[in-house]
Design a protein around this motif. Structure first.
Motif, short mmCIF file in Angstrom:
data_model
loop_
_atom_site.label_atom_id
_atom_site.label_comp_id
_atom_site.label_asym_id
_atom_site.label_seq_id
_atom_site.Cartn_x
_atom_site.Cartn_y
_atom_site.Cartn_z
N LEU A 91 9.79 69.85 37.04
CA LEU A 91 10.34 69.11 38.16
C LEU A 91 11.67 69.72 38.59
CD1 LEU A 91 9.82 65.43 36.91
CD2 LEU A 91 8.33 66.74 38.44
N GLU A 92 11.85 69.84 39.90
CA GLU A 92 13.13 70.30 40.44
C GLU A 92 14.00 69.08 40.73
OE1 GLU A 92 14.92 72.64 44.36
OE2 GLU A 92 12.78 72.83 43.88
N GLN A 93 15.00 68.86 39.89
CA GLN A 93 15.87 67.70 40.04
C GLN A 93 17.29 68.06 39.61
OE1 GLN A 93 14.52 64.16 38.04
NE2 GLN A 93 12.55 64.10 39.11
N ASN A 94 18.23 67.29 40.11
CA ASN A 94 19.62 67.39 39.68
C ASN A 94 19.78 66.60 38.39
OD1 ASN A 94 22.47 66.95 39.39
ND2 ASN A 94 22.73 67.37 41.56
N MET A 95 20.41 67.19 37.38
CA MET A 95 20.57 66.51 36.10
C MET A 95 21.37 65.22 36.23
SD MET A 95 21.05 69.32 33.07
CE MET A 95 22.63 69.95 33.64
N CYS A 96 22.24 65.14 37.21
CA CYS A 96 23.08 63.95 37.38
C CYS A 96 22.27 62.74 37.83
CB CYS A 96 24.17 64.20 38.41
SG CYS A 96 25.27 65.57 38.02
N GLN A 97 21.07 62.98 38.38
CA GLN A 97 20.28 61.89 38.94
C GLN A 97 18.81 61.98 38.52
OE1 GLN A 97 21.17 62.95 43.02
NE2 GLN A 97 22.74 61.35 43.18
N TRP A 98 18.55 62.59 37.39
CA TRP A 98 17.16 62.85 37.05
C TRP A 98 16.43 61.58 36.66
CZ3 TRP A 98 14.57 62.27 32.34
CH2 TRP A 98 15.36 61.96 31.23
N GLU A 99 15.12 61.60 36.89
CA GLU A 99 14.28 60.48 36.48
C GLU A 99 12.83 60.92 36.37
OE1 GLU A 99 14.38 57.34 39.33
OE2 GLU A 99 13.97 58.65 41.04
N VAL A 100 12.09 60.22 35.53
CA VAL A 100 10.66 60.44 35.38
C VAL A 100 9.97 59.08 35.52
CG1 VAL A 100 10.77 62.55 34.01
CG2 VAL A 100 10.96 60.34 32.86
N ASP A 119 32.49 68.56 36.48
CA ASP A 119 33.13 67.33 36.91
C ASP A 119 32.82 66.21 35.92
OD1 ASP A 119 34.42 65.79 39.39
OD2 ASP A 119 32.73 64.60 38.65
N GLU A 120 33.85 65.52 35.44
CA GLU A 120 33.64 64.49 34.43
C GLU A 120 32.71 63.38 34.92
OE1 GLU A 120 37.39 63.00 33.14
OE2 GLU A 120 37.97 64.84 32.09
N ASP A 121 32.86 62.97 36.17
CA ASP A 121 32.00 61.90 36.70
C ASP A 121 30.55 62.35 36.75
OD1 ASP A 121 34.15 60.18 36.98
OD2 ASP A 121 34.49 60.69 39.09
N ASP A 122 30.31 63.61 37.09
CA ASP A 122 28.94 64.13 37.12
C ASP A 122 28.34 64.15 35.71
OD1 ASP A 122 28.97 64.45 39.85
OD2 ASP A 122 29.42 66.59 39.79
N LEU A 123 29.16 64.52 34.74
CA LEU A 123 28.65 64.54 33.37
C LEU A 123 28.35 63.13 32.88
CD1 LEU A 123 27.84 65.99 30.85
CD2 LEU A 123 30.24 66.24 30.21
N THR A 126 25.10 62.13 34.28
CA THR A 126 24.00 62.77 33.56
C THR A 126 23.70 62.03 32.26
OG1 THR A 126 24.57 64.92 34.49
CG2 THR A 126 23.22 64.93 32.50
N LEU A 127 24.74 61.69 31.53
CA LEU A 127 24.55 60.95 30.27
C LEU A 127 23.95 59.58 30.53
CD1 LEU A 127 27.91 61.80 28.43
CD2 LEU A 127 25.73 63.02 28.34
N SER A 128 24.40 58.92 31.60
CA SER A 128 23.88 57.60 31.93
C SER A 128 22.40 57.66 32.32
CB SER A 128 24.70 56.99 33.07
OG SER A 128 24.23 55.70 33.40
N ALA A 129 22.05 58.66 33.15
CA ALA A 129 20.65 58.82 33.55
C ALA A 129 19.78 59.09 32.33
CB ALA A 129 20.53 59.97 34.56
N THR A 130 20.30 59.88 31.41
CA THR A 130 19.54 60.19 30.20
C THR A 130 19.34 58.94 29.36
OG1 THR A 130 20.41 62.45 30.19
CG2 THR A 130 19.53 61.61 28.11
N TYR A 131 20.38 58.14 29.19
CA TYR A 131 20.26 56.89 28.44
C TYR A 131 19.19 55.99 29.07
CZ TYR A 131 21.59 52.53 26.13
OH TYR A 131 21.57 51.36 25.40
#
Length: 249
Positions: A91-100, A119-123, A126-131
């Motif tokens: 999938l082509e996605q931005n890590m900051c907003q990824w979803e499945v 950028d700290e907010d972007d990281l 990314t961590l939040s989306a992963t959680y």
């Protein structure tokens, strides 16, 4: 950078000596401790050098990357494995907003992918989306370069490589205050007619302290966080050249 462009075509040649098997071995060692997954997301999968072996080994893998060029190379590599069983989605996605579509059992992000988020907010995003995309009890496994590694790059540069029809010159510019390093690469690739083509690349990375990363992981919901060093389940120290985090939801 949003797309690796021409760089994707030579990426695997330049990265031929990268320890992909060690990343896979580390992940499987963690899974032995925290539960073997069925569904795995490889965040920042690049050309699939980790996602493809995992899929061949029986995991249901989703590889996510922002670069369509890198994913195209991964698709070609996967097509060459068509005679083998395996389940791989790219999938082509931005890590900051990824979803499945469904939550997964484990997420991995190796080869210092998260260092590319400056950028700290972007990281944090990314961590939040992963959680959010992990099942309860699922694992997030990733590695990053520590600040000391970037300081070493800055001290040792420039770097030169010349082998098997491909050469590069690599220099770096390091910002000690923000721990941001800019890598400048001039790559020369020999064509079939003997002439060389040139590819210029600029890569920017940021190092975060382990304390900041642990706090960031906790802030998005992770409660069990382990920090390891250099592909081994051993505690990190000041001599670690690569930090490995294991966060459990």
């Amino acid at each position: 950078m949003e797309s690796y462009g021409q760089f994707a075509t030579v990426y695997d040649r330049l990265m031929a000596d990268m320890p992909y098997e060690e990343w896979i071995t580390f992940a499987e060692a963690v899974w032995q401790q925290h539960g073997k997954p069925q569904k795995v997301v490889d965040l920042g999968c690049g050309t699939g050098s980790i996602a493809i072996p995992l899929a061949i080994n029986g995991y249901e893998v989703v590889g996510i990357d922002l670069s369509s060029d890198m994913l195209a190379v991964a698709e070609q590599k996967w097509a060459q494995q068509s005679s083998m069983n395996g389940n791989l989605t790219l999938l082509e996605q931005n890590m900051c907003q990824w979803e499945v579509l469904e939550q997964v059992d484990s997420v991995i992000s190796f080869c210092d992918c998260l260092n590319y988020i400056v950028d700290e907010d972007d990281l944090l995003a990314t961590l939040s989306a992963t959680y959010d995309q992990l099942k309860q009890g699922g694992s997030f496994i990733f590695d990053v370069h520590p600040i000391t590694r970037f300081e070493q790059y800055a001290a040792d540069q420039p770097f030169v490589y010349d082998e098997n029809g491909i050469s590069y010159m690599w220099s770096s510019d390091y910002d000690e205050d923000d721990h941001i390093i800019e890598h400048f690469l001039s790559i020369f690739v020999q064509e079939p007619d003997g002439r060389y083509s040139r590819i210029d690349e600029e890569h920017v990375q940021r190092a975060y302290s382990s304390k900041w990363l642990e706090g960031a992981l906790r802030s998005v919901g992770f409660t069990h966080i382990h920090l390891y060093s250099d592909f081994q389940l051993k505690a990190a120290d000041d001599h670690s050249t690569r930090l490995f985090f294991v966060a459990i939801k």
